[in-house]
Design a protein around this motif. Structure first.
Motif, mmCIF file in Angstrom:
data_model
loop_
_atom_site.group_PDB
_atom_site.id
_atom_site.type_symbol
_atom_site.label_atom_id
_atom_site.label_comp_id
_atom_site.label_asym_id
_atom_site.label_seq_id
_atom_site.Cartn_x
_atom_site.Cartn_y
_atom_site.Cartn_z
ATOM 1 N N SER A 51 0.811 -1.225 0.000
ATOM 2 C CA SER A 51 0.000 0.000 0.000
ATOM 3 C C SER A 51 0.843 1.273 0.000
ATOM 4 N N MET A 52 2.161 1.129 -0.046
ATOM 5 C CA MET A 52 3.046 2.293 -0.015
ATOM 6 C C MET A 52 2.825 3.210 -1.214
ATOM 7 N N THR A 53 3.034 4.509 -0.996
ATOM 8 C CA THR A 53 3.031 5.451 -2.115
ATOM 9 C C THR A 53 4.377 5.373 -2.832
ATOM 10 N N ASP A 54 4.450 5.986 -4.011
ATOM 11 C CA ASP A 54 5.713 6.020 -4.747
ATOM 12 C C ASP A 54 6.807 6.685 -3.911
ATOM 13 N N GLU A 55 6.441 7.768 -3.222
ATOM 14 C CA GLU A 55 7.422 8.489 -2.410
ATOM 15 C C GLU A 55 7.937 7.612 -1.274
ATOM 16 N N GLN A 56 7.069 6.845 -0.665
ATOM 17 C CA GLN A 56 7.488 5.971 0.429
ATOM 18 C C GLN A 56 8.401 4.857 -0.082
ATOM 19 N N ARG A 57 8.101 4.330 -1.268
ATOM 20 C CA ARG A 57 8.972 3.303 -1.838
ATOM 21 C C ARG A 57 10.352 3.879 -2.151
ATOM 22 N N GLU A 58 10.377 5.085 -2.719
ATOM 23 C CA GLU A 58 11.646 5.732 -3.016
ATOM 24 C C GLU A 58 12.467 5.935 -1.744
ATOM 25 N N GLN A 59 11.809 6.371 -0.676
ATOM 26 C CA GLN A 59 12.513 6.627 0.585
ATOM 27 C C GLN A 59 13.057 5.337 1.181
ATOM 28 N N THR A 60 12.308 4.242 1.019
ATOM 29 C CA THR A 60 12.765 2.947 1.523
ATOM 30 C C THR A 60 14.078 2.536 0.859
ATOM 31 N N ASP A 114 16.206 4.591 -0.712
ATOM 32 C CA ASP A 114 17.251 5.564 -0.335
ATOM 33 C C ASP A 114 17.825 5.247 1.043
ATOM 34 N N ASP A 115 16.952 4.901 1.977
ATOM 35 C CA ASP A 115 17.420 4.553 3.322
ATOM 36 C C ASP A 115 18.351 3.345 3.264
ATOM 37 N N PHE A 116 18.008 2.385 2.429
ATOM 38 C CA PHE A 116 18.838 1.183 2.291
ATOM 39 C C PHE A 116 20.237 1.549 1.805
ATOM 40 N N TRP A 117 20.324 2.319 0.717
ATOM 41 C CA TRP A 117 21.642 2.635 0.153
ATOM 42 C C TRP A 117 22.418 3.607 1.040
ATOM 43 N N ASN A 118 21.704 4.486 1.754
ATOM 44 C CA ASN A 118 22.393 5.367 2.699
ATOM 45 C C ASN A 118 23.090 4.552 3.781
ATOM 46 N N ASP A 119 22.407 3.528 4.256
ATOM 47 C CA ASP A 119 22.983 2.680 5.300
ATOM 48 C C ASP A 119 24.106 1.815 4.746
ATOM 49 N N SER A 146 14.829 -3.569 4.367
ATOM 50 C CA SER A 146 14.550 -3.041 5.706
ATOM 51 C C SER A 146 15.199 -3.885 6.794
ATOM 52 N N ASP A 147 15.807 -5.002 6.388
ATOM 53 C CA ASP A 147 16.406 -5.936 7.332
ATOM 54 C C ASP A 147 17.870 -5.573 7.561
ATOM 55 N N ALA A 148 18.225 -5.307 8.808
ATOM 56 C CA ALA A 148 19.602 -4.913 9.138
ATOM 57 C C ALA A 148 20.607 -6.000 8.772
ATOM 58 N N ILE A 181 7.318 -7.048 -2.301
ATOM 59 C CA ILE A 181 7.189 -7.413 -0.885
ATOM 60 C C ILE A 181 8.502 -7.992 -0.379
ATOM 61 N N GLU A 182 9.086 -8.898 -1.169
ATOM 62 C CA GLU A 182 10.345 -9.512 -0.749
ATOM 63 C C GLU A 182 11.464 -8.477 -0.688
ATOM 64 N N LEU A 183 11.535 -7.608 -1.700
ATOM 65 C CA LEU A 183 12.606 -6.614 -1.717
ATOM 66 C C LEU A 183 12.461 -5.630 -0.566
ATOM 67 N N ALA A 184 11.260 -5.115 -0.359
ATOM 68 C CA ALA A 184 11.041 -4.148 0.718
ATOM 69 C C ALA A 184 11.361 -4.757 2.073
#
Length: 352
Positions: A128-137, A139-144, A186-188, A179-182
């Protein structure tokens, strides 16, 4: 079955049978004024002509599409057209289809993982994520992953550009991949595994060059185009020593050696040919080492990320190194350079 005519009237039982409705439904539509009977017989029973029965059949069809009674009334009273009504309901059905597709993806993922109620809630949020939320997910991954990673400047930014773009009308497979990618990004533990793989693969002095911008550009853009040109000659049945193959392989090797400022001499051609000849053995060795290694491998880290992105974006292809003609390419590399003045282009043969 008896035929109907424009003037004959039919009792409510016949009207129900011919329209596919129950007698109680026909009576209900009459009582609400939606489809009134055409007249009454001598006994005071409701009678319907073929036009009323046709309207009853239309009501049945629209109700099967979950059309609201008020909408049906507006249609029958001329407040809207059948085309507009059906168009609206097509949009509703398509939205319902997308919702059901998303639910199916969640259910499949839960069954595969043996999920809990908490996981079900999480997966519903993911689809149910928006495009912006998917993009942020992403970005957070690559930032980490990229934080304090000792690789050439700009390498992580290039990796960041390979990201998922879920289409407006995704398939179940694309939703399952998302679903699998997200869940993974998000998994440390997965983030640490990707960071470790990239560090091991590109931080060493002998491999850092592979992560530099010129080499990456060659691998994914200019060099890939040159390899495709070379493979086109192979697929056309050309000899590795044909003018077309020689022009293509020379262009490829000149571009490759330019990365290190090396001249393309016959000795260099032979070394490159030897390297290409050994690629199948090298790939098998890498696969065997990764299978026995305790550290994270490509297929379980960055490779898994890329394969899921390709599935989501609809660009997935079956990668089969066995289909690449390494021996043919090596033969083309070993062939002596053409003498100046001779035709080394594929023009005459390629256009025939």
């Amino acid at each position: 079955m008896a035929t109907m005519n424009d003037h004959e009237l039919y009792p409510i039982g016949d009207a129900a049978r011919r329209s596919g409705l129950s007698v109680s439904a026909v009576r209900f539509y009459a009582d609400t004024g939606l489809i009134e009977p055409t007249g009454l017989n001598e006994a005071g029973h409701r009678m319907y002509d073929i036009h009323a029965i046709a309207r009853l059949e239309l009501v049945r069809t629209l109700r099967e599409l979950d059309t609201d009674l008020d909408e049906i009334r507006r249609l029958l009273e001329g407040g809207t057209t059948l085309h507009d009504l059906l168009t609206t309901h097509l949009e509703i059905v398509e939205r319902q289809e997308r919702t059901l597709r998303a639910r199916r993806a969640v259910l499949r993922a839960l069954i595969k993982q043996g999920g809990t109620t908490v996981q079900a809630d999480l997966m519903h949020k993911l689809v149910s994520m928006t495009d912006e939320q998917r993009e942020q997910t992403i970005d957070d991954f690559w930032n980490d992953v990229g934080e304090d990673l000792e690789v050439p400047e700009g390498f992580v930014d290039r990796l960041r550009t390979m990201r998922p773009v879920l289409p407006a009308d995704p398939t179940a497979a694309q939703l399952e991949a998302w679903i699998e990618l997200a869940d993974l990004v998000s998994d440390a533990v997965f983030r640490d595994a990707v960071r470790t793989y990239l560090r091991d693969a590109y931080s060493a002095p002998e491999t850092r060059v592979l992560a530099t911008e010129p080499f990456q550009d060659f691998m994914h853009v200019s060099g890939a185009a040159l390899v495709e040109e070379l493979l086109a000659a192979y697929r056309a049945g050309e000899s590795p020593r044909s003018p077309w193959a020689q022009q293509a392989v020379t262009r490829f090797m000149e571009a490759a050696t330019a990365l290190s400022g090396t001249l393309l001499t016959p000795e260099v051609r032979n070394r490159m040919a030897d390297g290409y000849q050994q690629i199948p053995d090298i790939l098998r060795q890498i696969a065997e080492e990764e299978a026995t290694s305790e550290g994270p491998g490509y297929d379980d880290t960055h490779g898994r990320y890329l394969s899921l992105v390709a599935l989501i974006n609809g660009t997935a292809t079956e990668e089969n190194h066995d289909c690449i003609p390494y021996a043919w390419i090596a033969d083309a590399m070993r062939a002596a350079p053409r003498q100046p003045g001779r035709n080394t282009g594929p023009v005459s043969r390629a256009r025939r």
